[in-house]
Design an enzyme around this catalytic site. Sequence first.
Site, PDB file in Angstrom:
ATOM      1  N   LYS A   6       0.831  -1.207   0.000  1.00  0.00           N
ATOM      2  CA  LYS A   6       0.000   0.000   0.000  1.00  0.00           C
ATOM      3  C   LYS A   6       0.864   1.255   0.000  1.00  0.00           C
ATOM      4  CE  LYS A   6      -3.873  -0.184   2.208  1.00  0.00           C
ATOM      5  NZ  LYS A   6      -4.629  -0.510   3.396  1.00  0.00           N
ATOM      6  N   ARG A  50      -3.185   2.837   8.792  1.00  0.00           N
ATOM      7  CA  ARG A  50      -3.522   1.587   8.096  1.00  0.00           C
ATOM      8  C   ARG A  50      -2.302   0.699   7.955  1.00  0.00           C
ATOM      9  NH1 ARG A  50      -8.228   2.315   4.669  1.00  0.00           N
ATOM     10  NH2 ARG A  50      -8.869   4.477   4.763  1.00  0.00           N
ATOM     11  N   GLY A 101      -7.929  -7.445   4.926  1.00  0.00           N
ATOM     12  CA  GLY A 101      -8.714  -7.481   6.158  1.00  0.00           C
ATOM     13  C   GLY A 101      -8.068  -8.233   7.307  1.00  0.00           C
ATOM     14  N   MET A 154      -5.224  -7.471   8.961  1.00  0.00           N
ATOM     15  CA  MET A 154      -4.593  -6.634   9.979  1.00  0.00           C
ATOM     16  C   MET A 154      -5.476  -5.418  10.272  1.00  0.00           C
ATOM     17  SD  MET A 154      -0.612  -7.085   9.060  1.00  0.00           S
ATOM     18  CE  MET A 154      -0.800  -6.621   7.382  1.00  0.00           C
ATOM     19  N   ARG A 174      -3.217  -1.137  -6.480  1.00  0.00           N
ATOM     20  CA  ARG A 174      -2.241  -2.235  -6.537  1.00  0.00           C
ATOM     21  C   ARG A 174      -2.568  -3.074  -7.753  1.00  0.00           C
ATOM     22  NH1 ARG A 174      -5.122  -5.285  -1.569  1.00  0.00           N
ATOM     23  NH2 ARG A 174      -7.049  -5.512  -2.712  1.00  0.00           N
ATOM     24  N   HIS A 203     -15.325  -8.839   1.817  1.00  0.00           N
ATOM     25  CA  HIS A 203     -14.309  -9.697   2.412  1.00  0.00           C
ATOM     26  C   HIS A 203     -14.389 -11.106   1.846  1.00  0.00           C
ATOM     27  CE1 HIS A 203     -12.870 -12.520   5.528  1.00  0.00           C
ATOM     28  NE2 HIS A 203     -11.890 -11.635   5.634  1.00  0.00           N
ATOM     29  N   SER A 263      16.028 -42.080 -12.536  1.00  0.00           N
ATOM     30  CA  SER A 263      14.783 -41.356 -12.300  1.00  0.00           C
ATOM     31  C   SER A 263      14.647 -41.176 -10.789  1.00  0.00           C
ATOM     32  CB  SER A 263      13.597 -42.148 -12.856  1.00  0.00           C
ATOM     33  OG  SER A 263      12.417 -41.452 -12.568  1.00  0.00           O
ATOM     34  N   CYS A 315      10.234 -38.929 -11.028  1.00  0.00           N
ATOM     35  CA  CYS A 315       8.892 -39.499 -11.167  1.00  0.00           C
ATOM     36  C   CYS A 315       8.144 -39.542  -9.843  1.00  0.00           C
ATOM     37  CB  CYS A 315       8.951 -40.884 -11.806  1.00  0.00           C
ATOM     38  SG  CYS A 315       9.861 -42.072 -10.815  1.00  0.00           S
ATOM     39  N   TYR A 370      13.767 -34.427 -17.727  1.00  0.00           N
ATOM     40  CA  TYR A 370      12.305 -34.434 -17.739  1.00  0.00           C
ATOM     41  C   TYR A 370      11.731 -34.555 -16.339  1.00  0.00           C
ATOM     42  CZ  TYR A 370      12.560 -39.516 -17.055  1.00  0.00           C
ATOM     43  OH  TYR A 370      12.822 -40.752 -16.547  1.00  0.00           O
TER      44      TYR A 370
HETATM   45  C1  PEP Z   1       9.046 -42.574  -5.408  1.00  0.00           C
HETATM   46  O1  PEP Z   1       9.447 -43.178  -4.416  1.00  0.00           O
HETATM   47  O2  PEP Z   1       9.152 -41.352  -5.560  1.00  0.00           O
HETATM   48  C2  PEP Z   1       8.387 -43.317  -6.491  1.00  0.00           C
HETATM   49  C3  PEP Z   1       8.050 -42.715  -7.606  1.00  0.00           C
HETATM   50  O3  PEP Z   1       8.059 -44.589  -6.247  1.00  0.00           O
HETATM   51  P1  PEP Z   1       6.799 -45.026  -5.376  1.00  0.00           P
HETATM   52  O4  PEP Z   1       5.998 -43.807  -5.090  1.00  0.00           O
HETATM   53  O5  PEP Z   1       6.062 -46.016  -6.190  1.00  0.00           O
HETATM   54  O6  PEP Z   1       7.452 -45.599  -4.165  1.00  0.00           O
END
Ligand code: PEP
Length: 910
Positions: free
Chosen positions: A29, A98, A107, A109, A351, A467, A794, A862, A882
């Site tokens: 503000k 304020r 709202g 504070m 803002r 609000h 992975s 993963c 990835y």
């Molecule tokens: C993990 O452990 O991150 C994984 C992908 O395997 P899971 O969740 O199947 O143990």
Amino acid sequence: MAKQETVEHKYVYAFAEGNKDLKELLGGKGANLAEMTNLGLPVPPGFTITTEACKAYLATREEPDGLADQIAAHLASLEQAMGKRLGDPEDPLLVSVRSGAKFSMPGMMETVLNVGLNDRSVQGLARQASGAHAQTSGGADRFAWDSYRRLIQMFGKTVCEVPGEEFEHALDDAKRAKGTHDDLDLDADDLRGLVDAYKKIFFKHTGREFPQEPREQLDLAIRAVFESWNAERAVLYRRQERIPADLGTAVNVVAMVFGNLGPDSGTGVAFTRDPASGAQGIYGDYLANAQGEDVVAGIRNTVPLQELERLDKKSYDELLGIMARLEGHYRDLCDIEFTIERGKLWMLQTRVGKRTAAAAFVIAGQLVDEGLIDLDEALHRVNGAQLAQLMFPRFRLDHEFQPVAKGIGASPGAASGKVVFTSARAVELAAEGESVILVRRETNPDDLNGMIAAQGILTSRGGKTSHAAVVARGMGKTCVSGADEIEVNVPQRRFVVGGQTVVEGDVVSIDGTTGKVYLGEVPVMPSEVVQYFEGSLDPEHVDNPLVRAVHRIMSHADARRRLAVRTNADTGADAARARRFGAEGIGLCRTEHMFLGDRRELVERLILARDNTEREAALAALLPLQRADFEEIFREMDGMPVTVRLIDPPLHEFLPPLEQLAVNVAVAQERGEDVAQEEALLAAVRRMHEENPMLGLRGVRLGLVIPGLFAMQVRAIAEAAVTVTRSGAVARPEIMVPLVGAVQELETVRAEAEKIIAEVVGDSGVEVLIGTMIEVPRAALTAGQIAEAAQFFSFGTNDLTQMGWGFSRDDVEGAFFWRYLELGIFGISPFESIDRDGVGRLVRIAAEEGRAARPELKLGVCGEHGGDPESVHFFHEVGLDYVSCSPFRVPVARLEAGRAAVETDGSDSR
Ligand code: PEP
Ligand code: MG
């Protein structure tokens, strides 16, 4: 004194000294008031006390050295600018005090208005209000006493913790005595009486008279704003919105301007575009003869801002000019608060405005069209959480559903649930797993817990800026506000609409886009954004600004991102959906579920096998089933890599629970039945029972202990790949070994797998990669060795978090994380968003050492973190190839990977 000031910390800034980039120091503000002042816009004069002063105060509970003098100096300049003195009995300067933190906390504070009024200056204010203008003195008296009673009320509640209801009851009593429901009907005498009543309430609760000394009022109000940084609701809000706890709030002291000086005065809130849909135009609410708090609190129903054109054309035109200027200056949607004091427009706040997810995309697209921003900037201005929200379903409405009321679509989405009338009940029912809709006349900051717990919020009063609306939008929660056909009776826990009574526990459905309210549960349909991702809406031909904007920004994200996005899928259907959502491969196909259902019996035979022949027979029966599973997935993912993970969980998960089996055996024995098979099973279950199955016989350990199990899976994968490839599609299998902690484990599995693969693929042209999960801390720390035997890594960040922190992933979140969050040990569960410092460090080490040993090593993730926006940025920074996540999160990961590229690598001119 002056000499001392030069070495002191600067705690106070005049508006002319700041600018919009100083949010950290001056709060949002204060920084924006400074910016508007420097743009030459009509901002009432004032100054800002910094967040540094707040932090210093909160650390010691004492005003830091020099602050009082700096305030005095700035107050003197303010008095000079206004030609009035604070609380002068003849012609008082009044100020508002304020809060204003770096991030908006609507709202949460405190604010105190009309500071400087006392028993004497109230008379002076009345005289000035009547003398200078063409008001009747009765009106001026009324105004002055109304301002005074507001001060005592706000000051009492905020600074001295006097229960707010006491003041409200006194106001209700005064209205009742007058036979009215409207506070505008109270005249000067009534309000003078009310001031007496308020002062008595103040004395009763504080043991002292209401302070008459203006500077004391100011100092206490500033202190109260500092303190409100740590008020319970502010702490809760910060936790919910992930705002750091140590920022502190700035305090703005601003000369009061009055919207309650009569019909040619008023106050309002406006947006430069529709914050709900993003549509261009002027949106806002206006309330004549009122102070700003009345609008935000939703106390009286407002009129649309366009009405102002009729009421006060000059101010309206000036306002529109300022709004256009602010948009051009900030290159974004702005929201503003303004007051008109007897035909003179004042800007009280601006803002970059909060907006719904849909509006964020639409506006970013519009601003690109208008040449105000480029596509990189557009990408930066939206985020994955917003995209996820747009993928929520909407109501499927046909004729049998008629709305019973229509309010304002304050925060979009579709929500159904049981009606509750209090925050506490919302929390209670939500904890039992119920969906609830919190219904209130209007909400206030004390309702925050209930709003968090509820699926949606419905109020009978208040506009788009009430609000309820502001907070719900911030949370991405469905909200309908100002549905005034609904009569809410909180004490009796019911509401009445169109002659029907709805009691607590009845189900209602609310549509936060249209503002419509339905009785009962309305079925839902998928969002347009999902339809677009699924390919059933063509963005080039559909007349839907949201779909077009999403398409444009997603295309840019795809062009900019360095991370590929794969999906976690173990069925053909999931694989197909993820592919439509833009997945570029499967990063994790868990094979566990393929051993459940009617295949359990084969698994039991495998576990109970008394010799090689029996075991091999069971595996031989499983082989064609597995092969068919993989064929389906390879076909769906034609041409894309598919990482198949060999079986992971403990084998006893495939067997019946010990207790149940023991009871069955005992009962059967009692009856004299033949229980040889069950007894063998029971013995196996007992044998395999583990105290810590997550740390037991699972993953690669299982493959090394049960001969032929992994070999069967490898054969099924290779055979399926060959079959699919021979049929004209392209299968690109990657075999992944779970839970490896030592390179020797991987080498053993790999040697056997390579033999089978060589035998199966022959000259088919199929190439099979072999790699490993990195999910045991030891694997991360010996990644250099493991990379010698792996073509890819992975990261299994679920297990890596479990074993890195020593937190059981199945238990701890529900058990004690609340306390860890409360203590700030972490701001968010490390299972949800990667712990950069610890688990993230393991990822970094493994990536670096793995690549050092094998430069062409492919790296992905993963675990669940692969679809978490914040974590995607981390994986980009670490240089993974990835991320892989569940199908529904694929678009979110694509978007965030694009944002990460723009943010970390800088923009380019594409
Ligand atoms: C993990 O452990 O991150 C994984 C992908 O395997 P899971 O969740 O199947 O143990
Ligand atoms: Mg795992």
